[in-house]
Design an enzyme around this catalytic site. Structure first.
Site: not given
Lengths: 404, 404
Positions: A116, A144-146, A188, A245, A305-306
Site C-alpha cells: 500500500n 505484500t505478505i500482509d 509479521m 507483531e 517468513q517472507r
C-alpha cells in the site's frame, strides 16, 4: 506496430520497480510485466530500476529486454526483489529528479510492484505526471505478505508467506507435543492479522495447536492473555500461541512498546517490530513470572517468513505472474493508470480473475481482517480456513500414532 | 522361530524411546526399528515409550506392532518425536522403576533414539541391566541436528536441519541484497558449529552471504566481530552474519551470558540459548552502538530449524530409517549392545554404510568441527562444502539478473 500497439500503446520506454519488503513471488510479477511488454514494438526498452525509486532518481537501471526465458524463469522462482527494493518515499523534489530521468529516456510506462505504501508512491508519481502534462502510464502491481490491500480478495505474496507460517506451526506444534511447554511464536503483521491467522492451518487433529491466536484487529490485554494461556495449559499440559507483531492495547499502544516500559530490564532500546526477538521474549517472561511455568520458549519467525527459499504456493506464483502481465496488457491497450485486483470467482475449483481498479482504491489504505474471520478474542473462525485453503494448496499431513 | 531368531534372538518384548530435541527424521528411525523387529517371532510386542524414559518408568506405552505401512510412512515423514520426547536423566532409583516395568513386560530389547545425552542414558540402562543380571539388549540409534556424535561421519537429523539453514540463508541473503543492511542470524549449536556452518551453502554467486560465520569452535571477541562487520559493510554496503548460539569468549563464558552482563538493560533474565532472541538482539545492539549503522536486524531461527514441516533431506530420511533397521537387526542377530555409526564410503556417487560401535564411543561425548573445516576466525573452509553437499542434495538455484 501491431494491432495492440495501434489501438492504445504509445511509443516509449518502460520502467519497472520493486518496492517495500520482498516476498517469495515478487519476481514472478516482475517477469510477468516483462513478458507482457517485450513483444510490443511500441516499447523501446524495458528498464529495471535498481532499488526502486532510488534507481529512477539516480539513473540506475538494468536492461531487461532480450533476457532469455530460462533466466527469467529462474529469477521468477527466486524470492526477494531481483531489482533491489527501497523504502524511500519520494517527495516533490525527489519526483522532479525522477521525471528528469524519465524524460531523458522517454519513459512512458511505469510499473511499481509493491504494497500500500508503494501504491501511494505510484499515485504520487501519476498525479505529478498529470500535473506537468507528461504522458506516463502508471500501474501498481500488488505485492505484500500482509494481505492488507483493499479491494483485493488477497494479495500476491501472502499465500506463500501463509504457507510458510502454516508449515512452521505444523512442525512447531509437533515439537511442542514432543517436549511439552508453552511456546510463543511472533508473526509479521503490523495492522492486519492475516499472516498470523494462517497458523490455524496447522490444526489437523484434536488438540492440535496453535491453541491461541492474537491478531492486531483485537485489542490485547495482559490479563486476558494470561488467563487464556493458563486455561489451555491446565487442560492440555502445553500451549502453542500465535501472536502478531502488531498486537496493541485498547488505546492503540503497540504491546512491543508497552512491554518495553513495564519490563524495562528485559527489553531492548530500539523496538522495531521485525528483526528483533523482543516482543516474543517479553511475552515469554510475562508468562514465566505470572504463571510459574518453567518451560516457556518464544520464537520470532522474522524474515524467513517472507524469503525462505523453496517454500511457496503454486497458486501464488501463477497469480503473481498474471498480475504483472495484466498490468502490462492494460497499459499497452490504452489504460492510463490503475492497480490490479484479484477477484475470486469460485472456491471449488478455485478460480480467480484480474481486474483494473483505481490507484486511489489501494493507495495508502490498509485492509484488516474482516470481523467474520475472527472468533472471540483469541481465535480464528472456520470461514478463514475456507478462505485460505485454496490459496496455499495441500499441506503435508501430520502423521500421529494412534493413542497419542 | 525363524533362522535369525534361532541364531541370536531371545524371546521378549522390545521398547523404543525417542529422546532429546526432535528432528525432521527422528520418526524415520522409529519406523526403521519397527520394520526391523516386526517380522521376527521372538519379538512378543513392540512398545513405544511415551516421552522416553518417563513412559518406561510410568508404564506408559503405545503398542506399535501391527500398525499399517501407510500409517508408518506418514509418521516417518512427520517431524518431531511421534512417541513424545523427554530430557529426563534417569538416576539409580529412576532406573530401578524402569526395570520393574521391563521385568513385568519381559522387555528384552531396548532401543533409544537420541543424541549424546541419550546414548549415555542407554549406556546407564545397559550397565545396570548387566549388573543385576537382567538380559537386555540395549541399542542407541543416533539422532541430533547438532551433528556432534563422535565416530560418525554425520548424524541423522543433521542433514535436514542443515538444509533448512541453507535455504533460510539463501532467502535471507537475497532479502539483504534487496534491502541492504546488517543482518545477524543466530543458529542452534551449543558446542559444535556444524549447523551454523551449513549457512555457507547459500553462497552461489560473487559476494553472496553469509559474509561472516562464527562457530563455538573459535573463541569470540567483540572487537574482532566489530572489525569484521565493519570491513564487510564498508566493502559491500551490506553484511549477512551467521552466529552459533553457543559462541563463547576465550575463557569459555558463553557470549549470551557475557552480553547479558555488559548490556544489562538490553538483555533478558533467563538466558537459555534457544527459544529466545536475546543473543541476536544483543549482537545487533552492539553493532548499532559501535558502528553507527542504522539498519541492523537480527533473527533467531529457533525451533523452526529442527521441526519445519516439508523441508528435509532425502539422504537423511533414508539413512535415519536404515539406522533404525540396523539397530534392530543387530539386536536380533545376537549383539548385546551398541550404537549405530554412519560411515561414508564414497562422495561421488555418495554412499554410506552402517556399523555397530560401542555405546561408550558416543555416550556423553561431544564431537566438534574438525580444524580443517574452519577458515580463520570467521569463515568456513571449502572442504566443509564438499562434506555437506551430498548430504543435503540439490538446493534451488538463486536466479540473479545480469548486472546485479
Amino acid at each position: 506496430m501491431d494491432a495492440m500497439g495501434k489501438s492504445g500503446a504509445i511509443r516509449g520506454s518502460a520502467v519497472i520497480g520493486q518496492s517495500g519488503g520482498p516476498t517469495a513471488v515478487i519476481n514472478q510479477s516482475l517477469v510477468g510485466v516483462i513478458e507482457g511488454l517485450r513483444d510490443n514494438p511500441a516499447v523501446e526498452s524495458i528498464l529495471g530500476a535498481r532499488h526502486a525509486v532510488m534507481g529512477m532518481k539516480n539513473d540506475d537501471f538494468l536492461e531487461l529486454q532480450g533476457l532469455g526465458q530460462d533466466l527469467l524463469e529462474s529469477v521468477a522462482l527466486t524470492p526477494a526483489a531481483a531489482l533491489g527494493s527501497s523504502r524511500d518515499k519520494p517527495d516533490q523534489a525527489y519526483c522532479k529528479q525522477i521525471f528528469e530521468v524519465f524524460a531523458r529516456k522517454n519513459v512512458r510506462y511505469f510499473f511499481y510492484i509493491g504494497g500500500n505504501d508503494s501504491s501511494d508512491t505510484c499515485r504520487i508519481v501519476n498525479d505529478l505526471a498529470a500535473q506537468s502534462g507528461y504522458e506516463l502510464r502508471c500501474f501498481h502491481v500488488p505485492k505484500t505478505i500482509d494481505n492488507d490491500l483493499q479491494h483485493n480478495d488477497h494479495t500476491p505474496g501472502y499465500p506463500s508467506a501463509a504457507k510458510f507460517v502454516a508449515q512452521a506451526f505444523m512442525g512447531d506444534d509437533l515439537d511442542n507435543r514432543s517436549l511439552a511447554g508453552i511456546k510463543v511464536n511472533v508473526i509479521m503483521g503490523r495492522n492486519a492479522g492475516f499472516l498470523t491467522a494462517a497458523s490455524v492451518m496447522s490444526r489437523q487433529h484434536l488438540n492440535d495447536g496453535p491453541h491461541l491466536i492474537y491478531v492486531p484487529e483485537v485489542p490485547f490485554t495482559q490479563e486476558g492473555f494470561l488467563s487464556d494461556v493458563d486455561r489451555v495449559y491446565k487442560k492440555l499440559g502445553r500451549c502453542l500461541i500465535a501472536v502478531s507483531e502488531g498486537i496493541h492495547a485498547e488505546d492503540g499502544t503497540p504491546m512491543a512498546t508497552k512491554f518495553a516500559k513495564e519490563i524495562e530490564h528485559d527489553a531492548h532500546g530500539n523496538l522495531q517490530l521485525s528483526g528483533s526477538g523482543a516482543l516474543g521474549d517479553a511475552l515469554g517472561d510475562v508468562i514465566k513470572k505470572n504463571l510459574g511455568v518453567k518451560r516457556v520458549r518464544s520464537d520470532t519467525f522474522g524474515y524467513l517468513q517472507r524469503s525462505f527459499c523453496g517454500c511457496y504456493s503454486e497458486v501464488d506464483a501463477v497469480e503473481a505472474r498474471l498480475a504483472g502481465r495484466k498490468a502490462a496488457e492494460l497499459a499497452l491497450s490504452g489504460a492510463q493508470d490503475g492497480s490490479i485486483s484479484i477477484v475470486r470467482e469460485s472456491d471449488d475449483p478455485y478460480k480467480a480473475s484480474f481486474k483494473r481498479i483505481e490507484l486511489t482504491d489501494v493507495a495508502g489504505k490498509t485492509r484488516v481482517m474482516e470481523p467474520g474471520f475472527l472468533a472471540g478474542t483469541c481465535d480464528i473462525d472456520d470461514s478463514f480456513r475456507r478462505y485460505l485453503s485454496p490459496l496455499i494448496g495441500t499441506l503435508p499431513p501430520k502423521g500421529l500414532l494412534p493413542g497419542v
